[in-house]
Design a protein around this motif. Structure first.
Motif, PDB file in Angstrom:
ATOM      1  N   ALA A  71       2.257   7.504   3.124  1.00 19.49           N
ATOM      2  CA  ALA A  71       0.855   7.346   3.517  1.00 19.49           C
ATOM      3  C   ALA A  71       0.267   5.992   3.148  1.00 19.49           C
ATOM      4  CB  ALA A  71       0.013   8.460   2.896  1.00 19.49           C
ATOM      5  N   ASP A  72       0.891   5.271   2.206  1.00 19.40           N
ATOM      6  CA  ASP A  72       0.340   3.981   1.793  1.00 19.40           C
ATOM      7  C   ASP A  72       0.964   2.812   2.548  1.00 19.40           C
ATOM      8  OD1 ASP A  72       2.818   4.219   0.650  1.00 19.40           O
ATOM      9  OD2 ASP A  72       2.194   3.719  -1.388  1.00 19.40           O
ATOM     10  N   THR A  73       1.762   3.104   3.589  1.00 24.41           N
ATOM     11  CA  THR A  73       2.317   2.030   4.410  1.00 24.41           C
ATOM     12  C   THR A  73       1.370   1.736   5.573  1.00 24.41           C
ATOM     13  OG1 THR A  73       3.550   3.577   5.809  1.00 24.41           O
ATOM     14  CG2 THR A  73       4.678   2.711   3.866  1.00 24.41           C
ATOM     15  N   ARG A  74       1.652   0.666   6.289  1.00 26.69           N
ATOM     16  CA  ARG A  74       0.932   0.366   7.526  1.00 26.69           C
ATOM     17  C   ARG A  74       1.768  -0.631   8.324  1.00 26.69           C
ATOM     18  NH1 ARG A  74      -4.532  -2.882   6.701  1.00 26.69           N
ATOM     19  NH2 ARG A  74      -4.333  -2.832   8.957  1.00 26.69           N
ATOM     20  N   PHE A  75       1.699  -0.531   9.649  1.00 30.01           N
ATOM     21  CA  PHE A  75       2.426  -1.486  10.485  1.00 30.01           C
ATOM     22  C   PHE A  75       1.651  -2.788  10.544  1.00 30.01           C
ATOM     23  CE2 PHE A  75       4.603   2.331  11.780  1.00 30.01           C
ATOM     24  CZ  PHE A  75       5.907   1.879  11.920  1.00 30.01           C
ATOM     25  N   VAL A 110      17.917   4.591  10.050  1.00 29.48           N
ATOM     26  CA  VAL A 110      17.501   3.209   9.806  1.00 29.48           C
ATOM     27  C   VAL A 110      16.273   3.278   8.902  1.00 29.48           C
ATOM     28  CG1 VAL A 110      16.447   1.141  10.785  1.00 29.48           C
ATOM     29  CG2 VAL A 110      18.423   2.154  11.895  1.00 29.48           C
ATOM     30  N   ALA A 111      16.352   2.647   7.749  1.00 28.23           N
ATOM     31  CA  ALA A 111      15.265   2.702   6.772  1.00 28.23           C
ATOM     32  C   ALA A 111      14.804   1.290   6.443  1.00 28.23           C
ATOM     33  CB  ALA A 111      15.732   3.406   5.497  1.00 28.23           C
ATOM     34  N   LEU A 112      13.493   1.108   6.410  1.00 26.90           N
ATOM     35  CA  LEU A 112      12.920  -0.192   6.072  1.00 26.90           C
ATOM     36  C   LEU A 112      12.219  -0.122   4.721  1.00 26.90           C
ATOM     37  CD1 LEU A 112      11.240  -1.342   9.422  1.00 26.90           C
ATOM     38  CD2 LEU A 112      13.628  -1.542   8.703  1.00 26.90           C
ATOM     39  N   GLN A 113      12.382  -1.170   3.934  1.00 28.07           N
ATOM     40  CA  GLN A 113      11.588  -1.327   2.719  1.00 28.07           C
ATOM     41  C   GLN A 113      10.366  -2.163   3.094  1.00 28.07           C
ATOM     42  OE1 GLN A 113      11.705   0.136  -0.024  1.00 28.07           O
ATOM     43  NE2 GLN A 113      10.302  -0.998  -1.318  1.00 28.07           N
ATOM     44  N   PRO A 114       9.165  -1.571   3.107  1.00 35.11           N
ATOM     45  CA  PRO A 114       7.981  -2.316   3.543  1.00 35.11           C
ATOM     46  C   PRO A 114       7.723  -3.558   2.697  1.00 35.11           C
ATOM     47  CG  PRO A 114       7.526   0.040   3.451  1.00 35.11           C
ATOM     48  CD  PRO A 114       8.856  -0.174   2.791  1.00 35.11           C
ATOM     49  N   PHE A 115       7.117  -4.547   3.321  1.00 32.24           N
ATOM     50  CA  PHE A 115       6.736  -5.784   2.656  1.00 32.24           C
ATOM     51  C   PHE A 115       5.539  -5.492   1.757  1.00 32.24           C
ATOM     52  CE2 PHE A 115       4.967 -10.203   2.706  1.00 32.24           C
ATOM     53  CZ  PHE A 115       6.101 -10.854   2.248  1.00 32.24           C
ATOM     54  N   HIS A 116       5.672  -5.808   0.482  1.00 27.89           N
ATOM     55  CA  HIS A 116       4.668  -5.445  -0.514  1.00 27.89           C
ATOM     56  C   HIS A 116       3.501  -6.438  -0.484  1.00 27.89           C
ATOM     57  CE1 HIS A 116       3.893  -4.247  -5.020  1.00 27.89           C
ATOM     58  NE2 HIS A 116       2.822  -4.175  -4.265  1.00 27.89           N
ATOM     59  N   THR A 117       2.313  -5.948  -0.190  1.00 34.91           N
ATOM     60  CA  THR A 117       1.120  -6.798  -0.243  1.00 34.91           C
ATOM     61  C   THR A 117       0.385  -6.547  -1.558  1.00 34.91           C
ATOM     62  OG1 THR A 117      -0.224  -5.128   0.902  1.00 34.91           O
ATOM     63  CG2 THR A 117       0.871  -6.767   2.250  1.00 34.91           C
ATOM     64  N   VAL A 118      -0.122  -7.608  -2.162  1.00 33.40           N
ATOM     65  CA  VAL A 118      -0.814  -7.500  -3.449  1.00 33.40           C
ATOM     66  C   VAL A 118      -2.217  -8.088  -3.328  1.00 33.40           C
ATOM     67  CG1 VAL A 118       1.304  -7.555  -4.809  1.00 33.40           C
ATOM     68  CG2 VAL A 118       0.157  -9.692  -4.263  1.00 33.40           C
ATOM     69  N   GLU A 119      -3.127  -7.514  -4.078  1.00 29.59           N
ATOM     70  CA  GLU A 119      -4.506  -7.987  -4.061  1.00 29.59           C
ATOM     71  C   GLU A 119      -5.024  -8.327  -5.454  1.00 29.59           C
ATOM     72  OE1 GLU A 119      -7.107  -5.385  -1.903  1.00 29.59           O
ATOM     73  OE2 GLU A 119      -5.744  -5.220  -0.174  1.00 29.59           O
ATOM     74  N   ARG A 120      -4.576  -7.598  -6.467  1.00 25.90           N
ATOM     75  CA  ARG A 120      -5.079  -7.803  -7.826  1.00 25.90           C
ATOM     76  C   ARG A 120      -3.962  -8.315  -8.723  1.00 25.90           C
ATOM     77  NH1 ARG A 120      -7.879  -2.178  -9.203  1.00 25.90           N
ATOM     78  NH2 ARG A 120      -8.440  -3.296 -11.127  1.00 25.90           N
ATOM     79  N   LEU A 121      -4.346  -8.990  -9.790  1.00 28.50           N
ATOM     80  CA  LEU A 121      -3.377  -9.676 -10.640  1.00 28.50           C
ATOM     81  C   LEU A 121      -2.344  -8.734 -11.225  1.00 28.50           C
ATOM     82  CD1 LEU A 121      -2.491 -12.351 -11.906  1.00 28.50           C
ATOM     83  CD2 LEU A 121      -4.069 -11.894 -13.801  1.00 28.50           C
ATOM     84  N   SER A 164       4.245  -2.873   6.105  1.00 27.07           N
ATOM     85  CA  SER A 164       3.900  -3.313   4.762  1.00 27.07           C
ATOM     86  C   SER A 164       3.306  -2.154   3.973  1.00 27.07           C
ATOM     87  CB  SER A 164       2.901  -4.482   4.811  1.00 27.07           C
ATOM     88  OG  SER A 164       1.678  -4.053   5.396  1.00 27.07           O
ATOM     89  N   LEU A 165       3.127  -2.360   2.688  1.00 25.23           N
ATOM     90  CA  LEU A 165       2.437  -1.386   1.854  1.00 25.23           C
ATOM     91  C   LEU A 165       1.832  -2.087   0.658  1.00 25.23           C
ATOM     92  CD1 LEU A 165       4.810   0.827  -0.366  1.00 25.23           C
ATOM     93  CD2 LEU A 165       5.311  -1.514   0.307  1.00 25.23           C
ATOM     94  N   ARG A 166       0.807  -1.461   0.111  1.00 26.02           N
ATOM     95  CA  ARG A 166       0.242  -1.917  -1.145  1.00 26.02           C
ATOM     96  C   ARG A 166       0.507  -0.833  -2.169  1.00 26.02           C
ATOM     97  NH1 ARG A 166      -6.025  -2.478  -3.028  1.00 26.02           N
ATOM     98  NH2 ARG A 166      -5.575  -3.407  -5.072  1.00 26.02           N
ATOM     99  N   MET A 167       1.206  -1.183  -3.234  1.00 28.36           N
ATOM    100  CA  MET A 167       1.634  -0.183  -4.201  1.00 28.36           C
ATOM    101  C   MET A 167       0.664  -0.082  -5.372  1.00 28.36           C
ATOM    102  SD  MET A 167       5.747  -0.917  -4.295  1.00 28.36           S
ATOM    103  CE  MET A 167       6.119   0.664  -5.065  1.00 28.36           C
ATOM    104  N   TYR A 168       0.315   1.144  -5.716  1.00 29.06           N
ATOM    105  CA  TYR A 168      -0.455   1.472  -6.914  1.00 29.06           C
ATOM    106  C   TYR A 168      -1.766   0.695  -7.038  1.00 29.06           C
ATOM    107  CZ  TYR A 168       4.343   2.936  -7.739  1.00 29.06           C
ATOM    108  OH  TYR A 168       5.596   3.469  -7.594  1.00 29.06           O
TER     109      TYR A 168
END
Length: 368
Positions: A123-127, A149-160, A243-247
């Motif tokens: 649920a935390d992924t997005r195209f 076929v499995a993809l590891q989403p590109f991790h986007t970060v916003e906070r330090l 992509s996804l933003r983790m935690y």
């Protein structure tokens, strides 16, 4: 310059070279065609537990896709928030999971799916591209439309604090055994979990998520289930596609999340790859120690050599990290902090798994 200092420098330079061998490349599915003819109807299955604040970007990105031949099934895994309402407002079909956990939610979604191909998304992924689904489906079709076929989403970060995931992200990819200089020589550790595409027939033949229910690392277990049926498992990077933003909830969630999976997941990594990982991580700390020692002892030659090695390690870590996420360059001069955090959480995870035999995730205590 003492013999021990020379040895430390040699270890550091060796570790840099091993790092290159360890993480040689991370391929992504290439965009091959704008045609949708010949692509089957797709069922997108999204297991979701308390994802009210995170699922909207994914659902919006699905609505923006140029490929439209799909249904969206959000499986509400006993959420206590408004996950179901948010999903319904975005046009998804919501199913209520009567079981407990991601695997049972995925299985329920597969049972209700109408598509001949199944796409499981966290649920935390997005195209990140309007042609993301189409590129993924064409790649699967070109590979014979068999297995996973499995993809590891590109991790986007916003906070330090999110940069503390740098080393984890690198090791998650490397630990799949497929991205060394030898390519697919080593057997894959399983499957990436956030984005899994397979066909309906292969899924049920493997036993699907029902057959692996209770596994902490459901992605690795599902990949193993497919391999046991001689079905291929292909793992790639998701840069430019998904992509996804983790935690984003905070540092506590980040620690809990990585603790849940890491010590268990590392058991599936090939011994040769694990040895390279250990040398690379050890070299990062040895290099930092050598620089500190040279400054304390005011040894000009040692400061130059260890300083050059420190910069080399920082650049290599940044190079690897930028393959898996948009981590900021400014954090990498302080790379020892990232490696120390990784080592601390790995140790904590190891203790939780092997001593207390339990981990926590999203309000649940999971026995291991």
């Amino acid at each position: 310059m003492t013999a021990s200092e020379v040895i430390n420098l040699a270890i550091g330079f060796l570790a840099v070279m091993i790092g290159i061998i360890m993480f040689w490349s991370l391929p992504v599915p290439g965009f091959t065609s704008r045609k949708t003819a010949g692509l089957p109807f797709l069922s997108i299955i999204i297991p979701a537990r308390n994802e009210e604040g995170r699922i909207s970007p994914l659902l919006q990105s699905l609505q923006e896709q140029r490929f439209k031949q799909f249904e969206i099934l959000v499986v509400d895994d006993d959420s206590s928030d408004k996950t179901a309402a948010v999903a319904e407002s975005c046009g998804a079909t919501v199913l209520k999971n009567k079981g407990a956990g991601k695997s049972s939610a995925c299985w329920l979604g597969a049972e209700h799916a109408k598509g001949s191909w199944l796409l499981f998304l966290d649920a935390d992924t997005r195209f990140s591209s309007v042609d993301g689904i189409r590129s993924l489906l064409h790649f699967y079709q070109e590979k014979g439309a068999r297995g996973i076929v499995a993809l590891q989403p590109f991790h986007t970060v916003e906070r330090l604090y999110e940069h503390l995931s740098v080393v984890f992200n690198i090791i998650v990819v490397v630990g799949m055994n497929l991205f060394t200089i030898w390519g697919s020589r080593f057997k894959t550790a399983g499957s990436f979990g956030p984005c899994i595409l397979c066909n309906r027939e292969d899924y049920f033949l493997s036993g699907g998520h029902k057959g692996i229910e209770g596994a902490i690392m459901d992605d690795l277990a599902l990949g193993e289930a497919f391999l046991d049926k001689d079905l291929p498992v292909r793992c790639l990077g998701g840069k430019g596609i998904i992509s996804l933003r983790m935690y984003p909830e905070g540092l506590g969630s980040l620690i809990e999340g990585w603790c849940k999976s890491f010590a268990v997941g590392s058991k599936s990594t090939h011994p040769a790859v694990m040895l390279m990982v250990i040398i690379w991580i050890s070299g990062s700390l040895t290099t930092a120690g050598a620089l500190i020692t040279s400054v304390i002892e005011r040894d000009p030659a040692m400061m130059i050599l260890s300083g050059a090695l420190y910069v080399l390690y920082a650049l290599q870590t940044a190079w690897f990290a930028r393959r898996v996420g948009d981590f900021r360059w400014a954090v990498f001069p302080f790379y020892p902090v990232l490696f120390l955090f990784f080592a601390g959480i790995y140790l904590y995870s190891f203790i939780r798994v092997n001593v207390f035999h339990s981990v926590k995730w999203k309000g649940r205590k999971i026995k291991v």
